[in-house]
Design a protein around this motif. Structure first.
Motif, PDB file in Angstrom:
ATOM      1  N   ILE A 113       0.848  -1.190  -0.162  1.00 21.39           N
ATOM      2  CA  ILE A 113       0.014   0.016  -0.014  1.00 21.39           C
ATOM      3  C   ILE A 113       0.921   1.257   0.055  1.00 21.39           C
ATOM      4  O   ILE A 113       1.796   1.472   0.860  1.00 21.39           O
ATOM      5  N   GLN A 114       0.800   1.996  -1.047  1.00 19.58           N
ATOM      6  CA  GLN A 114       1.405   3.425  -1.136  1.00 19.58           C
ATOM      7  C   GLN A 114       0.423   4.351  -0.849  1.00 19.58           C
ATOM      8  O   GLN A 114      -0.545   4.506  -1.418  1.00 19.58           O
ATOM      9  N   SER A 115       0.867   5.173   0.149  1.00 16.58           N
ATOM     10  CA  SER A 115      -0.164   6.084   0.424  1.00 16.58           C
ATOM     11  C   SER A 115       0.640   7.621   0.755  1.00 16.58           C
ATOM     12  O   SER A 115       1.674   7.742   0.951  1.00 16.58           O
ATOM     13  N   ARG A 116      -0.387   8.663   0.498  1.00 22.74           N
ATOM     14  CA  ARG A 116       0.123  10.062   0.550  1.00 22.74           C
ATOM     15  C   ARG A 116      -0.904  10.595   1.737  1.00 22.74           C
ATOM     16  O   ARG A 116      -1.903  10.777   1.497  1.00 22.74           O
ATOM     17  N   HIS A 117      -0.270  11.042   2.916  1.00 18.99           N
ATOM     18  CA  HIS A 117      -1.029  11.671   3.915  1.00 18.99           C
ATOM     19  C   HIS A 117      -2.128  10.888   4.727  1.00 18.99           C
ATOM     20  O   HIS A 117      -2.887  11.410   5.822  1.00 18.99           O
ATOM     21  N   ARG A 118      -2.390   9.662   4.305  1.00 23.73           N
ATOM     22  CA  ARG A 118      -3.148   8.755   5.339  1.00 23.73           C
ATOM     23  C   ARG A 118      -2.773   7.416   5.494  1.00 23.73           C
ATOM     24  O   ARG A 118      -2.037   6.681   4.803  1.00 23.73           O
ATOM     25  N   ILE A 119      -3.172   6.813   6.570  1.00 23.43           N
ATOM     26  CA  ILE A 119      -3.269   5.338   6.629  1.00 23.43           C
ATOM     27  C   ILE A 119      -4.601   5.067   6.789  1.00 23.43           C
ATOM     28  O   ILE A 119      -5.365   5.503   7.344  1.00 23.43           O
ATOM     29  N   PRO A 120      -5.100   3.946   6.174  1.00 22.16           N
ATOM     30  CA  PRO A 120      -6.176   3.450   6.109  1.00 22.16           C
ATOM     31  C   PRO A 120      -6.841   2.884   7.402  1.00 22.16           C
ATOM     32  O   PRO A 120      -6.155   2.679   8.365  1.00 22.16           O
ATOM     33  N   GLU A 121      -8.143   3.218   7.247  1.00 25.14           N
ATOM     34  CA  GLU A 121      -8.995   3.001   8.508  1.00 25.14           C
ATOM     35  C   GLU A 121      -8.809   1.338   8.888  1.00 25.14           C
ATOM     36  O   GLU A 121      -8.895   1.282  10.367  1.00 25.14           O
ATOM     37  N   GLU A 122      -9.019   0.693   8.115  1.00 25.80           N
ATOM     38  CA  GLU A 122      -8.735  -0.990   8.454  1.00 25.80           C
ATOM     39  C   GLU A 122      -7.372  -1.258   8.871  1.00 25.80           C
ATOM     40  O   GLU A 122      -6.456  -0.836   8.014  1.00 25.80           O
TER      41      GLU A 122
END
Length: 306
Positions: free
Chosen positions: A110-119
């Motif tokens: 998972i590559q993300s900008r500015h957030r971590i998933p809620e799950e």
């Protein structure tokens, strides 16, 4: 031995775009970053078909880790359908042949900008965070040579002073995104521009988190089951954004991080930031099987970590 036996057939580009030498260096630096949690490791950031500051650091890490069987998810501010997320996801799939997904639970990388998933993420998943500014001491010490020495001496007094001044002037800590956090009791890091809501998700998490800044040429990591503790005073507890009582106007989800959408009449609507979790919530409400995974927050409250 002949010259032909030492060469390979011509290819338009290496697998995963980056050349093998670049991948070897990134793997070595990632291993060092895991061995010393929170400590910044310099690396020779390569050119990729994307402007600096738009996720080149995270993209290089993803290109190094990806293989044809890796299921990839890319999000930007929690959304899978933003221009930046869609472009990176399409590029990763094109140069690697890896399948893509929007489901957090179905992803390997998972590559993300500015957030971590809620799950909650599993132990077999890797989270790659894009970082525009990896140096937490920059606001208090612009000279990077001195900042490196301060990290070596674990001298973070100026950061504590900065937080104290915010409390004296405003009555509370005003630091929002990139809240400085102590990793493994030794190094202070800036955990990407994720909101305060997401910082507790890194504490004693099961998954590996790799943070990479392509423009600044720095990489650091939070290994699984590592302490990540925001800098707070004993009598001023750490507070996340007060989104626990907000309701998503699209999905009806409650108790999660929301985006505020101003309306012409001066009011505001709220929409859950994690777009795919909102979609799952809608599908469940329509009678489909519940595909939602366990979340970090319950009714706006963070579950106790081990």
């Amino acid at each position: 031995m002949s010259l032909s036996s030492l060469t390979k057939p011509w290819e338009p580009m290496s697998y995963g775009f980056l050349d093998p030498s670049a991948k070897r260096e990134l793997r070595r630096k990632m291993l060092k970053a895991v061995a010393v949690p929170g400590c910044q490791m310099p690396y020779a950031s390569r050119e990729v078909p994307m402007a600096r500051g738009w996720g080149t650091g995270g993209l290089q890490v993803s290109l190094t880790l990806i293989n044809p069987k890796t299921r990839v998810k890319v999000i930007d501010q929690g959304a899978d359908d933003s221009v930046n997320a869609a472009s990176i996801r399409r590029f990763l799939a094109r140069v690697s042949g890896a399948p893509t997904t929007l489901d957090t639970l179905d992803a390997d990388l998972i590559q993300s900008r500015h957030r971590i998933p809620e799950e909650k993420l599993r132990a077999d998943q890797i989270l790659v965070l894009q970082v525009p500014n990896p140096e937490p001491l920059r606001p208090v010490e612009p000279n990077m040579s001195i900042a490196r020495q301060m990290h070596g001496d674990a001298d973070y007094g100026r950061m504590w002073l900065q937080l104290y001044e915010q409390i004296v002037r405003s009555g509370r800590v005003m630091q929002g995104a990139s809240y400085p956090s102590m990793v493994n009791g030794r190094h202070v890091m800036t955990p990407s521009p994720i909101p305060r809501w997401d910082v507790p998700k890194l504490h004693m998490a099961k998954h590996l988190t790799i943070l990479s800044a392509g423009r600044e040429k720095r990489i650091f990591a939070v290994p699984p089951f590592t302490r990540v503790e925001p800098l707070v005073f004993d009598d001023v507890p750490y507070r996340v954004e007060e989104h626990g009582q907000l309701t998503c106007y699209r999905s009806g989800a409650e108790g999660f991080f929301m985006n505020e959408i101003p309306q012409p009449d001066g009011s505001a609507l709220h929409e859950i930031s994690d777009s795919e979790y909102g979609v799952k919530h809608i599908r469940t409400a329509q009678g489909e099987p519940d595909a939602r995974g366990e979340t970090w927050y319950q009714n706006g409250q963070m579950e106790d970590t081990p």
